[in-house]
Structure formats: C-alpha cells, structure tokens
Write a protein that holds these residues in place. Structure first.
Motif, PDB file in Angstrom:
ATOM      1  N   MET A  71     -18.779  31.224  91.886  1.00 19.27           N
ATOM      2  CA  MET A  71     -19.571  30.394  92.805  1.00 19.27           C
ATOM      3  C   MET A  71     -19.152  28.931  92.754  1.00 19.27           C
ATOM      4  O   MET A  71     -19.717  28.094  93.467  1.00 19.27           O
ATOM      5  CB  MET A  71     -21.061  30.503  92.450  1.00 19.27           C
ATOM      6  N   GLY A  72     -18.221  28.627  91.855  1.00 18.04           N
ATOM      7  CA  GLY A  72     -17.744  27.242  91.754  1.00 18.04           C
ATOM      8  C   GLY A  72     -18.634  26.371  90.889  1.00 18.04           C
ATOM      9  O   GLY A  72     -18.583  25.148  90.958  1.00 18.04           O
ATOM     10  N   VAL A  73     -19.483  26.990  90.078  1.00 16.80           N
ATOM     11  CA  VAL A  73     -20.352  26.221  89.176  1.00 16.80           C
ATOM     12  C   VAL A  73     -19.552  25.864  87.922  1.00 16.80           C
ATOM     13  O   VAL A  73     -18.936  26.744  87.315  1.00 16.80           O
ATOM     14  CB  VAL A  73     -21.600  27.046  88.790  1.00 16.80           C
ATOM     15  N   GLY A  74     -19.556  24.596  87.540  1.00 16.14           N
ATOM     16  CA  GLY A  74     -18.774  24.185  86.374  1.00 16.14           C
ATOM     17  C   GLY A  74     -19.212  22.835  85.857  1.00 16.14           C
ATOM     18  O   GLY A  74     -20.378  22.444  85.975  1.00 16.14           O
ATOM     19  N   ARG A  75     -18.252  22.108  85.308  1.00 13.81           N
ATOM     20  CA  ARG A  75     -18.528  20.848  84.636  1.00 13.81           C
ATOM     21  C   ARG A  75     -19.333  19.882  85.510  1.00 13.81           C
ATOM     22  O   ARG A  75     -19.051  19.748  86.697  1.00 13.81           O
ATOM     23  CB  ARG A  75     -17.205  20.187  84.230  1.00 13.81           C
ATOM     24  N   GLY A  76     -20.359  19.287  84.903  1.00 16.82           N
ATOM     25  CA  GLY A  76     -21.181  18.316  85.615  1.00 16.82           C
ATOM     26  C   GLY A  76     -22.331  18.944  86.381  1.00 16.82           C
ATOM     27  O   GLY A  76     -23.226  18.247  86.862  1.00 16.82           O
TER      28      GLY A  76
END
Ligand SMILES: *Cc1c(COP(=O)(O)O)cnc(C)c1O
Length: 371
Positions: A71-76
């Motif tokens: 889903m593109g969930v990552g750092r920050g």
C-alpha cells in the motif's frame, strides 16, 4: 494432576481429510510453493473472506507486513493499531518502517474504538488495522467514517475466519484482510497466512513482493527488493482440508461458547466474550472470561492447572511492551486495554471440548473464586 483428561486452551483439529490431502501433496512431489493445493487454497480462502483475490503467504505477520508495503506505507507514516492485540499487528507496522499509534479499545466489544481512532488521526496517518479480537468483528463502518477515506483500512482477521459485518465476511470488508493459519487458529496450515482484497492491483503487488519481487515476464529480473514470504503446497493441502471443515469448526466453537455462557456468564455472573452490536456476527476463536478486579489471576490459573485445566492470560497491552511504550497513545481517562488485559483469561476452547468439560471448568472457577 487429576485423572481427568488435560483440557488445552487450543489444539489443532487434524483428521483423515487433512491426512489424505497432505499425503497426496507429498506423493505428487509438489512440496514447495508451486502446486495445485496453493491455488485451490487461495480460491477457497477468497470465498471464506468474500473477497475477489487471495494471496497465500508464510504467516499472518508477514501478511500484514507485505500488505502495508504494497500500500506504500513506510517511513514517516503512522498506522493506527488497537492497544489490545497480539504483538504481531504492531510489529508489522515497525517492519514496514512506519510508526504504530496505539488506540484504546471499547469496553463493550474489546475492539478498536472508532471515536478514539478519529482523535488519533493526523495528516501522517496512512492506515488503520482493526483487529477482530477473539473472533469479534470490529465496527468497520464506524471506523471508516471516523478516519476518513484517505486512510487505508486493513483487517487483522487472524482470529476471526468466518465472522461477518453487515452480512459480509471479514477479510473482504476493508481495503485488505490479513489471516493467520497458525496451529491454534480456526483454520491452520501449521504456519501460514494470506492477504484477501477486492483491489486487483493491490493483490498483484502483494503477489509480486512476496515472491522475491521477480518480474513475471522476465525471469531473474528483480526491479525491487522483495521477500520469500511464500506458503508451501504441503501447508496449503492441510489448509484445504481445514477449510472444508470450517463450518463444522465454527459450529463446534459456537456450541462451546454457548455452554460457557450458561455455566459461567449466567451461573457465576462473570462476563465472557462480547456480543457485538447489530450488523456484526462473531465467531468464537477462544472462549474468554473477565475475572473480578480483585481476583488473583495467577493463583486461579495455578489451581485450574492442578485440576488438568489449561488457561491463558489475555495479550498484554502494546503500551506496556518495551518496543511500543513510547508510541503515541490515544485513550480516555483510563485504559480499557489495560483493564481487560489484567482481568482476562482464555479457557479451554478446542473443538473437542464437551459440555461436561465446560461444567468442570465452571466448577473449578467457582471454587477458586469462592463464589
Ligand atoms: C496470530 C495472530 C497474528 C499473527 O499470525 P502468525 O501467523 O502467528 O504470524 C496476527 N494478529 C493477530 C491478532 C493474531 O492473533
């Protein structure tokens, strides 16, 4: 030790069908992650979740991890998780490089509190992972309204195979659903998991990432770094048999909880598994009781054990665990997760439990609590 049989909290229910399918898989030579049982298991689990797509993976934790990454969930980014869950829900968020935000659960159904989730939502919130704890579906419609359309929703359905929300099976209600097939879950493959979704591009991305991120058109070309998060054909064979028997499992578990309600909820006046509000129907993963606030849970567990009865405390709230104690946390004046975690006890819940076993557990609890 009593002469009566040991009553475990959970045990896998493996029968002749499982033996037959696993033997068939072994004899076919398809022992790794290619093979007909994997495809069949994915079709079967898509049906169980009422979702168009299902991608089998190695376990429930990596199902959550790969879904977040896909889903593109990552750092920050921040991801809302309930404060009361198995630690894998929060660990997956950390593995994805994002930050868990701990949202307290509701007193009445033990699942994430939508109103608090709304308060917890900021411009950095990218996803929320409601957990259908002990088989009780979280109120997804309320949660969706609370967090808004910009926040992706991922059901942690590891404990709730077959539960429904507004007539739809869990795992097919949110943007994605993640299941576990660990040995104590309602469907087991030994170790295993899957991601279910109605979002075709998301399913394709999960499939790509879980298989070394290898190009489907060009062998050994890897445009990204992926993982080997695959389920084996041997495991899927076990799972296919388990899914054929799922309705029976759910019926047996419902009957067990019915007996517990009669003997403990009514008989001893102690609260057991929540019954969710209209529109949601729970399954019974584990039968749980809330002990009185002043009860000595360890002593009670010891007494039960001495009578051949296994029991297990609730999960510890995430905010009390070292990796998550500094996470942002949203709660009302007092922590519901902490209060439930302190009082909760899981009781013998395997498919084989009979009414007389339940009566024996209730008698033992009555004695231990001097009721
Ligand atoms: C079991 C479980 C998981 C993790 O599943 P594994 O297959 O053991 O990795 C995740 N979330 C919840 C709520 C669980 O109960």
């Amino acid at each position: 030790m009593s002469e009566e049989a040991w009553l475990p909290v959970a045990e896998p229910d493996i029968g002749e069908l499982e033996e037959r399918y696993v033997l068939e898989a072994v004899r076919s030579g398809w022992v790794s992650s290619l093979g007909p049982f994997v495809e069949r298991f994915e079709r079967d689990m898509a049906r169980v979740a009422g979702a168009e797509h299902c991608v089998a993976v190695a376990n429930g934790t990596v199902a959550l991890h790969v879904t977040l990454v896909a889903m593109g969930v990552g750092r920050g980014d921040e991801v809302l998780v309930p404060d009361l869950t198995f630690a894998a829900t929060a660990a997956a968020v950390v593995h994805a490089g994002a930050t868990p935000v701990l949202v307290d659960v509701r007193e009445d159904d033990w699942t994430i509190d939508a109103e608090l989730a709304q308060r917890a939502t900021t411009s950095r919130t990218k996803a929320v992972i409601p957990v259908h704890l002990f088989g009780v579906p979280a109120d997804l419609p309320a949660l969706r309204d609370a967090v808004g359309a910009g926040v992706r929703t991922i059901e942690d359905a590891a404990e709730a195979h077959g539960a429904t929300i507004d007539g739809r099976r869990v795992g097919g209600v949110a943007d994605a659903g993640c299941f576990s097939f660990y040995g104590n879950k309602l469907v087991t493959t030994g170790e295993g998991g899957c991601v279910t979704t109605n979002d075709a591009p998301l399913a394709a991305r999960v499939r790509f990432l879980k298989d070394h991120a290898m190009s489907s058109s060009r062998r050994y070309f890897h445009p990204e770094v992926g993982w080997n998060y695959r389920l084996t054909n041997l495991q899927a064979a076990l799972g296919c048999a388990q899914i054929e028997r799922l309705d029976g499992t759910l019926r047996a578990r419902a009957a067990i909880l019915g007996w517990y309600r009669e003997h403990i909820e009514v008989g001893l006046q102690l609260r057991m598994n929540p019954v969710p509000s209209a529109g949601r129907s729970a399954v019974n993963w584990l039968s749980c009781v809330l002990l009185p606030v002043d009860a000595d849970r360890d002593a009670i567990m010891g007494l039960l054990r001495s009578r051949g009865i296994d029991s297990r405390p609730f999960f510890e709230p995430m905010h009390s665990l070292p990796p998550y104690e500094s996470c942002r946390r949203v709660t009302r004046d007092r922590s519901v997760a902490a209060s439930l975690a302190q009082r909760g006890l899981c009781l013998p819940s395997s498919n084989k439990i009979r009414e007389r076993d339940v009566a024996r557990v209730a008698e033992c609890l009555r004695y231990a609590l001097r009721l």
